[in-house]
Design an enzyme around this catalytic site. Structure first.
Site, PDB file in Angstrom:
ATOM      1  N   TRP A   1      42.020  45.345  34.232  1.00 26.61           N
ATOM      2  CA  TRP A   1      43.411  44.956  34.483  1.00 26.61           C
ATOM      3  C   TRP A   1      44.377  45.724  33.612  1.00 26.61           C
ATOM      4  O   TRP A   1      45.477  46.099  34.045  1.00 26.61           O
ATOM      5  CB  TRP A   1      43.594  43.442  34.361  1.00 26.61           C
ATOM      6  CG  TRP A   1      42.955  42.732  35.517  1.00 26.61           C
ATOM      7  CD1 TRP A   1      41.888  41.876  35.466  1.00 26.61           C
ATOM      8  CD2 TRP A   1      43.305  42.847  36.911  1.00 26.61           C
ATOM      9  NE1 TRP A   1      41.560  41.452  36.740  1.00 26.61           N
ATOM     10  CE2 TRP A   1      42.410  42.027  37.641  1.00 26.61           C
ATOM     11  CE3 TRP A   1      44.280  43.556  37.611  1.00 26.61           C
ATOM     12  CZ2 TRP A   1      42.464  41.901  39.035  1.00 26.61           C
ATOM     13  CZ3 TRP A   1      44.334  43.432  38.997  1.00 26.61           C
ATOM     14  CH2 TRP A   1      43.441  42.612  39.692  1.00 26.61           C
TER      15      TRP A   1
ATOM     16  N   ASP B   1      49.785  40.139  29.814  1.00 31.60           N
ATOM     17  CA  ASP B   1      49.342  39.727  31.152  1.00 31.60           C
ATOM     18  C   ASP B   1      48.335  38.601  30.937  1.00 31.60           C
ATOM     19  O   ASP B   1      47.149  38.847  30.747  1.00 31.60           O
ATOM     20  CB  ASP B   1      48.694  40.907  31.887  1.00 31.60           C
ATOM     21  CG  ASP B   1      48.011  40.469  33.186  1.00 31.60           C
ATOM     22  OD1 ASP B   1      48.139  39.287  33.571  1.00 31.60           O
ATOM     23  OD2 ASP B   1      47.350  41.327  33.802  1.00 31.60           O
TER      24      ASP B   1
ATOM     25  N   LYS C   1      44.787  31.452  38.991  1.00 34.69           N
ATOM     26  CA  LYS C   1      43.694  31.170  38.063  1.00 34.69           C
ATOM     27  C   LYS C   1      43.830  29.753  37.505  1.00 34.69           C
ATOM     28  O   LYS C   1      43.095  28.878  37.895  1.00 34.69           O
ATOM     29  CB  LYS C   1      43.662  32.209  36.935  1.00 34.69           C
ATOM     30  CG  LYS C   1      43.004  33.545  37.302  1.00 34.69           C
ATOM     31  CD  LYS C   1      43.789  34.412  38.246  1.00 34.69           C
ATOM     32  CE  LYS C   1      43.064  35.656  38.680  1.00 34.69           C
ATOM     33  NZ  LYS C   1      43.730  36.888  38.317  1.00 34.69           N
TER      34      LYS C   1
END
Ligand code: PLP
Length: 358
Positions: free
Chosen positions: A102, A170, A194
């Site tokens: 990511w 993030d 999530k």
């Protein structure tokens, strides 16, 4: 009714109590005669839902007045562009820590807009640890980290000190899993799917003094100033997802807030890592100090058994344990809505499978 144990990395398990409440209110929200899905986002009812959700999130994370909370769309991936567009306009140089998949995506997108300085990388260690920033160069507009790498299963358990340079995180797969000091961050963002709610919503927590510096060419819907001025209703927001996120926030408050979640999540992760470490059949590739509480990748001694492992798991109602295609192996995601009983059932199954095949 039977509910499987869902270890999916995202969209992830939601608390049953939240789903039941949403079901009960689905066609008639509190006697109004319509669903939240069918309400105008400008209606008194929806504005109250939206404001209550923000207040609950502020309570959970102890977010003070210095930070705005934005409810955006486009997922965390859209923030990979929004961050440099909004705050990468001083020197036009930004520091990024490369912790894996990511972080790599964030870096690639940021390069369209700013000069990216990769401050540290764990690439040479196959992204199995959190790399240290040796020395912070001067003249950076911000420093970006990925507090939890959802695929690699690597988590920061302490954040770097960047002094006056705004730290951006993030936090997609770690936000709300435990208390977090929001004041350490200029910007924190997270895709909802999530730990927050269903997909379609992105929570952005941004220090107010960083709002209003977006470059001229920034699309209006990515400009934090536009969103902040309109209470995140500059266009039609994802109303139903926002409502569900509010239900999740209230569920978390009922559970005792993030301190309670921290205790549960730590316990869940410790059980699973202990089982992995105690076995010579399963292995965790991640350095112990950097192991994620939310996403636990593990491998089998013989990758040829992966398919059999997954089939057996599914037959027991243990779903979505396949590792990301980029790393292989297994991955168990242990978000807030995954109970200890799910982890216990997984560990039992792992033991059985090892006795049979190990
Ligand atoms: C899931 C995830 C993303 C991607 O989120 P989208 O909402 O699908 O764009 C980005 N970063 C991290 C850390 C993630 O876990």
């Amino acid at each position: 009714m039977t509910r499987a144990y869902n270890f999916c990395a995202g969209p992830a398990a939601l608390p049953l109590a939240v789903l039941e409440r949403a079901r009960d209110e689905l066609t008639d929200y509190q006697g109004r005669g319509l669903s939240v899905m069918e309400m105008s986002h400008r209606s008194t009812e929806f504005v109250a839902i939206a404001e209550a959700a923000e207040q609950s999130l502020r309570r959970l994370l102890a977010i003070g007045d210095d930070h705005a909370v934005l409810f955006m769309q486009g997922g965390a991936s859209t923030q990979f562009a929004a961050v440099p567009l909004n705050i990468g306009n001083g020197t036009g140089r930004a520091g990024y820590v490369d912790t894996g998949y990511w972080a790599g995506k964030a870096i690639k997108e940021a390069r369209r807009f700013v000069d990216v300085d990769v401050l540290a990388s764990s690439k040479d260690d196959a992204y199995t640890r959190v790399p240290e920033i040796a020395a912070l160069p001067t003249g950076l507009d911000y420093v970006h980290i990925t507090p939890n790498e959802t695929i690699g299963g690597v988590e920061y358990h302490a954040f770097p000190d960047t002094g006056d340079v705004p730290l951006v995180g993030d936090a997609s797969s770690t936000l709300l899993s435990r208390p977090l000091d929001v004041t350490r961050f200029g910007i924190l963002y997270a895709g909802a799917q999530k730990n927050i709610g269903p997909a379609g919503l992105t929570v952005v927590i941004v220090r107010r003094d960083l709002i209003g510096q977006a470059r001229e060419t920034t699309p209006d819907m990515l400009n934090y100033a536009t969103l902040a001025a309109a209470d995140s209703m500059a266009n039609t927001p994802p109303t139903y997802t926002w409502y569900l996120a509010g239900l999740v926030f209230d569920w978390l408050l009922e559970q005792g807030g993030l301190a309670a979640m921290e205790a549960r999540n730590r316990a869940k992760a410790e059980c699973l890592y202990t089982a992995i470490d105690a076995s010579s059949f399963y292995a965790s590739p991640v350095a112990p100090a950097a192991r994620s509480w939310m996403n636990v990748p593990f491998t089998l001694a013989d990758p040829g058994l992966d398919g059999a492992f997954l089939d057996g798991a599914e037959a027991r109602g243990l779903l979505n344990l396949k590792g990301h295609r980029s790393v292989g192996g297994m991955r168990a995601s242990l978000y807030n809505a995954v109970p200890q009983a799910a982890v216990d059932a997984l560990i039992d199954y792992m033991g059985e499978f090892e006795r049979e095949h190990g």
